[in-house]
Design a protein around this motif. Structure first.
Motif, PDB file in Angstrom:
ATOM      1  N   LEU A   1       5.181  10.488  -5.727  1.00  8.45           N
ATOM      2  CA  LEU A   1       6.458  11.338  -6.522  1.00  8.45           C
ATOM      3  C   LEU A   1       6.305  11.115  -7.891  1.00  8.45           C
ATOM      4  CD1 LEU A   1       9.065   9.410  -4.349  1.00  8.45           C
ATOM      5  CD2 LEU A   1       8.127  11.832  -4.405  1.00  8.45           C
ATOM      6  N   MET A   2       5.408  10.414  -8.357  1.00 11.69           N
ATOM      7  CA  MET A   2       5.125  10.141 -10.129  1.00 11.69           C
ATOM      8  C   MET A   2       6.391   9.825 -10.584  1.00 11.69           C
ATOM      9  SD  MET A   2       1.795  10.548 -10.444  1.00 11.69           S
ATOM     10  CE  MET A   2       1.848  10.346 -12.307  1.00 11.69           C
ATOM     11  N   VAL A   3       7.093   8.603  -9.857  1.00  9.36           N
ATOM     12  CA  VAL A   3       8.237   7.910 -10.479  1.00  9.36           C
ATOM     13  C   VAL A   3       8.061   6.212 -10.039  1.00  9.36           C
ATOM     14  CG1 VAL A   3       9.730   9.740 -10.077  1.00  9.36           C
ATOM     15  CG2 VAL A   3       9.477   8.093  -8.159  1.00  9.36           C
ATOM     16  N   PRO A   4       8.385   5.550 -10.967  1.00  8.33           N
ATOM     17  CA  PRO A   4       8.501   3.907 -10.276  1.00  8.33           C
ATOM     18  C   PRO A   4       9.122   3.735  -9.203  1.00  8.33           C
ATOM     19  CG  PRO A   4       9.257   4.197 -12.658  1.00  8.33           C
ATOM     20  CD  PRO A   4       9.339   5.695 -12.106  1.00  8.33           C
ATOM     21  N   VAL A   5       8.558   2.871  -8.314  1.00  9.85           N
ATOM     22  CA  VAL A   5       9.039   2.530  -7.088  1.00  9.85           C
ATOM     23  C   VAL A   5       9.081   0.952  -7.088  1.00  9.85           C
ATOM     24  CG1 VAL A   5       8.534   4.499  -5.829  1.00  9.85           C
ATOM     25  CG2 VAL A   5       7.035   2.699  -5.740  1.00  9.85           C
ATOM     26  N   VAL A   6       9.983   0.288  -6.413  1.00  8.10           N
ATOM     27  CA  VAL A   6      10.260  -1.139  -6.160  1.00  8.10           C
ATOM     28  C   VAL A   6      10.093  -1.214  -4.709  1.00  8.10           C
ATOM     29  CG1 VAL A   6      11.753  -2.902  -6.449  1.00  8.10           C
ATOM     30  CG2 VAL A   6      11.885  -1.214  -8.096  1.00  8.10           C
TER      31      VAL A   6
ATOM     32  N   SER B   1       0.939  -1.221  -0.041  1.00  5.44           N
ATOM     33  CA  SER B   1       0.042   0.078  -0.072  1.00  5.44           C
ATOM     34  C   SER B   1       0.755   1.141  -0.025  1.00  5.44           C
ATOM     35  CB  SER B   1      -0.886   0.072   1.260  1.00  5.44           C
ATOM     36  OG  SER B   1      -1.770   1.087   1.289  1.00  5.44           O
ATOM     37  N   HIS B   2       2.099   1.265   0.783  1.00  7.47           N
ATOM     38  CA  HIS B   2       2.750   2.228   0.899  1.00  7.47           C
ATOM     39  C   HIS B   2       3.644   2.697  -0.293  1.00  7.47           C
ATOM     40  CE1 HIS B   2       2.069   3.853   5.124  1.00  7.47           C
ATOM     41  NE2 HIS B   2       2.124   2.344   5.412  1.00  7.47           N
ATOM     42  N   ALA B   3       3.865   1.482  -1.003  1.00 14.47           N
ATOM     43  CA  ALA B   3       4.720   1.515  -2.310  1.00 14.47           C
ATOM     44  C   ALA B   3       3.921   2.042  -3.460  1.00 14.47           C
ATOM     45  CB  ALA B   3       5.163   0.312  -2.695  1.00 14.47           C
ATOM     46  N   LEU B   4       2.519   1.634  -3.548  1.00 18.40           N
ATOM     47  CA  LEU B   4       1.785   2.169  -4.321  1.00 18.40           C
ATOM     48  C   LEU B   4       1.344   3.850  -4.233  1.00 18.40           C
ATOM     49  CD1 LEU B   4      -0.045   1.983  -7.110  1.00 18.40           C
ATOM     50  CD2 LEU B   4      -1.882   0.990  -5.363  1.00 18.40           C
TER      51      LEU B   4
ATOM     52  N   GLU C   1       7.172  -3.805  -9.089  1.00 18.08           N
ATOM     53  CA  GLU C   1       7.665  -2.733  -9.482  1.00 18.08           C
ATOM     54  C   GLU C   1       6.171  -1.855  -9.595  1.00 18.08           C
ATOM     55  OE1 GLU C   1      10.033   0.257 -12.721  1.00 18.08           O
ATOM     56  OE2 GLU C   1      10.587  -1.865 -12.338  1.00 18.08           O
ATOM     57  N   PHE C   2       6.202  -0.840  -8.839  1.00 15.83           N
ATOM     58  CA  PHE C   2       4.828   0.116  -9.200  1.00 15.83           C
ATOM     59  C   PHE C   2       5.315   1.340 -10.099  1.00 15.83           C
ATOM     60  CE2 PHE C   2       4.236  -1.925  -5.192  1.00 15.83           C
ATOM     61  CZ  PHE C   2       2.980  -2.546  -5.399  1.00 15.83           C
ATOM     62  N   ASP C   3       4.666   1.448 -11.228  1.00 17.89           N
ATOM     63  CA  ASP C   3       4.731   2.498 -12.112  1.00 17.89           C
ATOM     64  C   ASP C   3       3.510   3.346 -12.120  1.00 17.89           C
ATOM     65  OD1 ASP C   3       5.371   4.140 -14.265  1.00 17.89           O
ATOM     66  OD2 ASP C   3       6.169   2.669 -15.665  1.00 17.89           O
ATOM     67  N   PRO C   4       3.850   4.729 -11.702  1.00 17.06           N
ATOM     68  CA  PRO C   4       2.360   5.526 -11.657  1.00 17.06           C
ATOM     69  C   PRO C   4       1.890   5.818 -13.177  1.00 17.06           C
ATOM     70  CG  PRO C   4       4.382   6.797 -11.344  1.00 17.06           C
ATOM     71  CD  PRO C   4       4.747   5.120 -11.189  1.00 17.06           C
ATOM     72  N   TRP C   5       2.530   5.594 -14.113  1.00 15.70           N
ATOM     73  CA  TRP C   5       2.359   5.877 -15.429  1.00 15.70           C
ATOM     74  C   TRP C   5       1.600   4.627 -16.121  1.00 15.70           C
ATOM     75  CZ3 TRP C   5       2.306  10.760 -15.612  1.00 15.70           C
ATOM     76  CH2 TRP C   5       3.445  11.465 -15.047  1.00 15.70           C
ATOM     77  N   ARG C   6       1.388   3.384 -15.673  1.00 12.97           N
ATOM     78  CA  ARG C   6       0.741   2.200 -16.090  1.00 12.97           C
ATOM     79  C   ARG C   6      -0.520   2.202 -14.995  1.00 12.97           C
ATOM     80  NH1 ARG C   6       4.276  -2.535 -16.225  1.00 12.97           N
ATOM     81  NH2 ARG C   6       4.271  -2.151 -13.938  1.00 12.97           N
ATOM     82  N   ALA C   7      -1.469   1.544 -15.748  1.00 19.80           N
ATOM     83  CA  ALA C   7      -2.806   1.074 -14.799  1.00 19.80           C
ATOM     84  C   ALA C   7      -2.392  -0.141 -14.098  1.00 19.80           C
ATOM     85  CB  ALA C   7      -3.918   0.917 -15.562  1.00 19.80           C
ATOM     86  N   HIS C   8      -2.891  -0.249 -12.909  1.00 21.14           N
ATOM     87  CA  HIS C   8      -2.442  -1.565 -12.209  1.00 21.14           C
ATOM     88  C   HIS C   8      -3.869  -2.079 -11.965  1.00 21.14           C
ATOM     89  CE1 HIS C   8       1.623  -0.990 -10.968  1.00 21.14           C
ATOM     90  NE2 HIS C   8       1.481   0.272 -10.846  1.00 21.14           N
TER      91      HIS C   8
END
Length: 58
Positions: free
Chosen positions: A19-24, A10-13, A51-58
């Motif tokens: 931040l609008m950056v991919p996080v791992v 949850s925190h990663a997402l 890896e959570f990418d804010p530019w892709r839909a999850h």
């Protein structure tokens, strides 16, 4: 670092969206952690979970 996978996920997402950056999301020892994707190196002793990418839909 967290021992709870669902809390760490949850925190990663949230962090990726803020931040609008991919996080791992990674596992190190018995704890989960989150870092921006560009800060993870191949030499790090971590197991990447997702890896959570804010530019892709999850």
């Amino acid at each position: 670092m967290s021992h709870d996978l669902s809390l760490a996920r949850s925190h990663a997402l949230d962090l990726a969206r803020t931040l609008m950056v991919p996080v791992v999301l990674f596992l190190s020892g018995a704890e989960y952690g989150v870092l921006p994707a560009d800060e993870i190196d191949d030499e790090d002793d971590v197991e990447v979970i997702h890896e959570f990418d804010p530019w892709r839909a999850h």
